[in-house]
Write a protein that holds these residues in place. Structure first.
Motif, PDB file in Angstrom:
ATOM      1  N   MET A  12       0.835  -1.203   0.000  1.00 20.47           N
ATOM      2  CA  MET A  12       0.000   0.000   0.000  1.00 20.47           C
ATOM      3  C   MET A  12       0.871   1.255   0.000  1.00 20.47           C
ATOM      4  SD  MET A  12      -2.960   1.479   0.043  1.00 20.47           S
ATOM      5  CE  MET A  12      -4.195   0.268   0.540  1.00 20.47           C
ATOM      6  N   LEU A  13       1.955   1.212   0.761  1.00 18.69           N
ATOM      7  CA  LEU A  13       2.872   2.347   0.837  1.00 18.69           C
ATOM      8  C   LEU A  13       3.436   2.673  -0.539  1.00 18.69           C
ATOM      9  CD1 LEU A  13       4.280   4.300   2.883  1.00 18.69           C
ATOM     10  CD2 LEU A  13       6.173   2.659   2.926  1.00 18.69           C
ATOM     11  N   GLN A  14       3.878   1.649  -1.279  1.00 21.46           N
ATOM     12  CA  GLN A  14       4.469   1.863  -2.594  1.00 21.46           C
ATOM     13  C   GLN A  14       3.435   2.340  -3.612  1.00 21.46           C
ATOM     14  OE1 GLN A  14       7.721   1.933  -3.407  1.00 21.46           O
ATOM     15  NE2 GLN A  14       7.951   1.693  -1.190  1.00 21.46           N
ATOM     16  N   ILE A  15       2.230   1.787  -3.538  1.00 22.36           N
ATOM     17  CA  ILE A  15       1.174   2.202  -4.461  1.00 22.36           C
ATOM     18  C   ILE A  15       0.834   3.683  -4.266  1.00 22.36           C
ATOM     19  CG2 ILE A  15      -1.278   1.948  -5.019  1.00 22.36           C
ATOM     20  CD1 ILE A  15      -0.956  -1.059  -4.443  1.00 22.36           C
ATOM     21  N   LEU A  16       0.619   4.063  -3.006  1.00 25.39           N
ATOM     22  CA  LEU A  16       0.261   5.451  -2.720  1.00 25.39           C
ATOM     23  C   LEU A  16       1.413   6.396  -3.047  1.00 25.39           C
ATOM     24  CD1 LEU A  16      -1.715   5.119   0.630  1.00 25.39           C
ATOM     25  CD2 LEU A  16      -2.602   5.287  -1.702  1.00 25.39           C
ATOM     26  N   LYS A  17       2.630   5.969  -2.758  1.00 25.87           N
ATOM     27  CA  LYS A  17       3.795   6.791  -3.081  1.00 25.87           C
ATOM     28  C   LYS A  17       3.843   7.071  -4.578  1.00 25.87           C
ATOM     29  CE  LYS A  17       8.854   6.892  -2.902  1.00 25.87           C
ATOM     30  NZ  LYS A  17      10.082   6.152  -2.492  1.00 25.87           N
ATOM     31  N   SER A  18       3.604   6.050  -5.400  1.00 22.65           N
ATOM     32  CA  SER A  18       3.630   6.219  -6.857  1.00 22.65           C
ATOM     33  C   SER A  18       2.590   7.222  -7.320  1.00 22.65           C
ATOM     34  CB  SER A  18       3.407   4.870  -7.547  1.00 22.65           C
ATOM     35  OG  SER A  18       4.439   3.963  -7.237  1.00 22.65           O
ATOM     36  N   TYR A  19       1.394   7.127  -6.746  1.00 20.23           N
ATOM     37  CA  TYR A  19       0.322   8.065  -7.115  1.00 20.23           C
ATOM     38  C   TYR A  19       0.708   9.503  -6.777  1.00 20.23           C
ATOM     39  CZ  TYR A  19      -3.487   4.949  -8.561  1.00 20.23           C
ATOM     40  OH  TYR A  19      -4.290   4.072  -9.258  1.00 20.23           O
ATOM     41  N   PHE A  20       1.233   9.701  -5.576  1.00 16.97           N
ATOM     42  CA  PHE A  20       1.576  11.059  -5.152  1.00 16.97           C
ATOM     43  C   PHE A  20       2.755  11.625  -5.940  1.00 16.97           C
ATOM     44  CE2 PHE A  20      -0.887  10.126  -1.216  1.00 16.97           C
ATOM     45  CZ  PHE A  20      -1.669  11.277  -1.211  1.00 16.97           C
ATOM     46  N   ILE A  21       3.739  10.799  -6.245  1.00 18.75           N
ATOM     47  CA  ILE A  21       4.881  11.263  -7.035  1.00 18.75           C
ATOM     48  C   ILE A  21       4.413  11.681  -8.426  1.00 18.75           C
ATOM     49  CG2 ILE A  21       6.986  10.502  -8.214  1.00 18.75           C
ATOM     50  CD1 ILE A  21       7.710   8.920  -5.722  1.00 18.75           C
ATOM     51  N   LYS A  22       3.540  10.895  -9.012  1.00 16.14           N
ATOM     52  CA  LYS A  22       3.003  11.219 -10.337  1.00 16.14           C
ATOM     53  C   LYS A  22       2.271  12.547 -10.319  1.00 16.14           C
ATOM     54  CE  LYS A  22       0.273   9.258 -14.119  1.00 16.14           C
ATOM     55  NZ  LYS A  22      -0.576   8.121 -14.551  1.00 16.14           N
ATOM     56  N   GLU A  23       1.684  12.865  -9.173  1.00 17.83           N
ATOM     57  CA  GLU A  23       0.955  14.123  -9.020  1.00 17.83           C
ATOM     58  C   GLU A  23       1.895  15.291  -8.758  1.00 17.83           C
ATOM     59  OE1 GLU A  23      -2.981  15.871  -9.009  1.00 17.83           O
ATOM     60  OE2 GLU A  23      -2.154  13.936  -9.636  1.00 17.83           O
ATOM     61  N   GLY A  24       3.195  15.009  -8.594  1.00 13.63           N
ATOM     62  CA  GLY A  24       4.179  16.072  -8.420  1.00 13.63           C
ATOM     63  C   GLY A  24       4.640  16.304  -6.999  1.00 13.63           C
ATOM     64  N   PHE A  25       4.228  15.452  -6.059  1.00 13.90           N
ATOM     65  CA  PHE A  25       4.650  15.606  -4.662  1.00 13.90           C
ATOM     66  C   PHE A  25       6.067  15.060  -4.470  1.00 13.90           C
ATOM     67  CE2 PHE A  25       0.069  15.774  -4.139  1.00 13.90           C
ATOM     68  CZ  PHE A  25      -0.118  16.671  -3.091  1.00 13.90           C
ATOM     69  N   ASN A  26       6.770  15.645  -3.515  1.00 15.93           N
ATOM     70  CA  ASN A  26       8.029  15.096  -3.033  1.00 15.93           C
ATOM     71  C   ASN A  26       7.678  14.267  -1.791  1.00 15.93           C
ATOM     72  OD1 ASN A  26      10.831  14.704  -2.745  1.00 15.93           O
ATOM     73  ND2 ASN A  26      10.956  16.401  -1.291  1.00 15.93           N
ATOM     74  N   VAL A  27       7.808  12.939  -1.876  1.00 17.71           N
ATOM     75  CA  VAL A  27       7.242  12.042  -0.868  1.00 17.71           C
ATOM     76  C   VAL A  27       8.302  11.450   0.058  1.00 17.71           C
ATOM     77  CG1 VAL A  27       5.830   9.987  -0.470  1.00 17.71           C
ATOM     78  CG2 VAL A  27       5.380  11.438  -2.466  1.00 17.71           C
ATOM     79  N   TYR A  28       8.067  11.558   1.366  1.00 20.98           N
ATOM     80  CA  TYR A  28       8.878  10.897   2.395  1.00 20.98           C
ATOM     81  C   TYR A  28       8.023   9.774   2.985  1.00 20.98           C
ATOM     82  CZ  TYR A  28      11.707  15.148   2.144  1.00 20.98           C
ATOM     83  OH  TYR A  28      12.491  16.184   1.694  1.00 20.98           O
ATOM     84  N   THR A  29       8.565   8.568   3.042  1.00 22.35           N
ATOM     85  CA  THR A  29       7.768   7.429   3.513  1.00 22.35           C
ATOM     86  C   THR A  29       8.270   6.894   4.853  1.00 22.35           C
ATOM     87  OG1 THR A  29       9.127   5.842   2.266  1.00 22.35           O
ATOM     88  CG2 THR A  29       7.177   6.734   1.164  1.00 22.35           C
ATOM     89  N   ALA A  30       7.310   6.414   5.650  1.00 21.94           N
ATOM     90  CA  ALA A  30       7.618   5.824   6.964  1.00 21.94           C
ATOM     91  C   ALA A  30       6.764   4.579   7.149  1.00 21.94           C
ATOM     92  CB  ALA A  30       7.335   6.831   8.071  1.00 21.94           C
ATOM     93  N   ARG A  31       7.309   3.596   7.890  1.00 20.04           N
ATOM     94  CA  ARG A  31       6.594   2.346   8.143  1.00 20.04           C
ATOM     95  C   ARG A  31       6.017   2.273   9.555  1.00 20.04           C
ATOM     96  NH1 ARG A  31       8.057  -2.026   4.948  1.00 20.04           N
ATOM     97  NH2 ARG A  31       6.441  -3.134   6.130  1.00 20.04           N
ATOM     98  N   ASP A  32       6.337   3.263  10.387  1.00 19.54           N
ATOM     99  CA  ASP A  32       5.782   3.284  11.744  1.00 19.54           C
ATOM    100  C   ASP A  32       5.728   4.732  12.250  1.00 19.54           C
ATOM    101  OD1 ASP A  32       8.349   3.990  13.019  1.00 19.54           O
ATOM    102  OD2 ASP A  32       8.922   1.924  12.584  1.00 19.54           O
ATOM    103  N   GLY A  33       5.095   4.908  13.405  1.00 18.12           N
ATOM    104  CA  GLY A  33       4.893   6.239  13.941  1.00 18.12           C
ATOM    105  C   GLY A  33       6.167   6.975  14.312  1.00 18.12           C
ATOM    106  N   GLU A  34       7.128   6.257  14.896  1.00 15.62           N
ATOM    107  CA  GLU A  34       8.387   6.891  15.299  1.00 15.62           C
ATOM    108  C   GLU A  34       9.151   7.417  14.090  1.00 15.62           C
ATOM    109  OE1 GLU A  34       7.258   4.073  16.428  1.00 15.62           O
ATOM    110  OE2 GLU A  34       7.305   4.125  18.631  1.00 15.62           O
ATOM    111  N   GLU A  35       9.202   6.601  13.033  1.00 10.87           N
ATOM    112  CA  GLU A  35       9.899   7.021  11.813  1.00 10.87           C
ATOM    113  C   GLU A  35       9.189   8.221  11.189  1.00 10.87           C
ATOM    114  OE1 GLU A  35      11.615   5.123   7.615  1.00 10.87           O
ATOM    115  OE2 GLU A  35      10.168   3.989   8.823  1.00 10.87           O
ATOM    116  N   ALA A  36       7.864   8.225  11.256  1.00  7.65           N
ATOM    117  CA  ALA A  36       7.090   9.341  10.713  1.00  7.65           C
ATOM    118  C   ALA A  36       7.445  10.652  11.426  1.00  7.65           C
ATOM    119  CB  ALA A  36       5.595   9.059  10.840  1.00  7.65           C
TER     120      ALA A  36
END
Length: 229
Positions: A12-36
């Motif tokens: 899900m993280l990779q799918i959503l990241k791809s959508y947002f990047i295509k829309e022109g966002f600069n995306v930072y991803t995290a797998r848990d709350g602390e990393e976020a």
């Protein structure tokens, strides 16, 4: 625009990241709350999209801390469907709440609405924020002056069309301006230094045009000298 995307499901993280990047966002991803939160405190984040159920800190806990320290927009994702849960999330400071499963296009539309992106013009990795009167390049505020912003706005609204120096003077400096017309060339040169040489093309004897593709060696006059010379 910088987006923080926190989701513990890798696919899900990779799918959503791809959508947002295509829309022109600069995306930072995290797998848990602390990393976020670590990403949030180390980067200028415009929107945080957080899954409610994550290892360690939950999305709601991350949302609450973000809202306690900033005005960053927060959108929560959750499989929870009860009205009480939605109310809990909104009381924690969430600006928007999207229930799973969802269409990623709906999520993008909600994100754009939160950020008022309909008041923005996007050209590649450049963003002209009409409401905030700022220019961004790859999510970074270029600290454009008022005149630089107004020049970029007019060029962007007429993207692909040649605009003359007289048109720029009238629109940016006003119809009653009686100063040196070459001030346009000076400001165009400074604007190019900030946004990059590739975007504004000089048409000798005609004017300037904001181009949507790479200009490179095709630039007749990359230094921004007068188009009338």
């Amino acid at each position: 625009m910088n987006l923080l995307l926190a989701e513990d499901e890798a696919l899900m993280l990779q799918i959503l990241k791809s959508y947002f990047i295509k829309e022109g966002f600069n995306v930072y991803t995290a797998r848990d709350g602390e990393e976020a939160l670590e990403l949030f405190y180390n980067h200028q984040i415009d929107l945080a999209v957080l899954d409610w159920m994550m290892p360690g800190l939950s999305g709601v806990e991350v949302c609450r801390e973000i809202k306690n320290t900033s005005r960053t927009k927060v959108l929560l994702l959750t499989a929870k469907g009860e009205a009480d849960e939605e109310l809990y999330a909104l009381n924690a400071g969430a600006d928007e709440y999207v229930r799973k499963p969802f269409d990623p296009r709906i999520l993008l539309a909600r994100a754009r609405k939160l950020l008022n992106m309909d008041a923005q013009i996007r050209i590649g990795k450049l963003v002209v924020d009409l409401e905030g009167q700022k220019i961004f390049r790859e999510g970074r505020d270029l600290q454009a002056t008022s005149k630089e912003f107004q020049l970029m706005k007019y060029l962007a609204l007429n993207k692909g069309q040649i605009v003359t120096r007289k048109m720029l003077l009238d629109q940016v400096w006003g119809f009653d301006y009686f100063g040196d017309e070459r001030t346009v060339d000076t400001h165009i040169r400074r604007l190019r230094e900030k946004i990059g040489e590739r975007w504004i093309k000089t048409y000798r004897g005609m004017g300037y045009s904001l181009e949507d593709g790479p200009i490179g060696e095709k630039l007749d006059n990359p230094r921004g000298d007068s188009p009338d010379e």
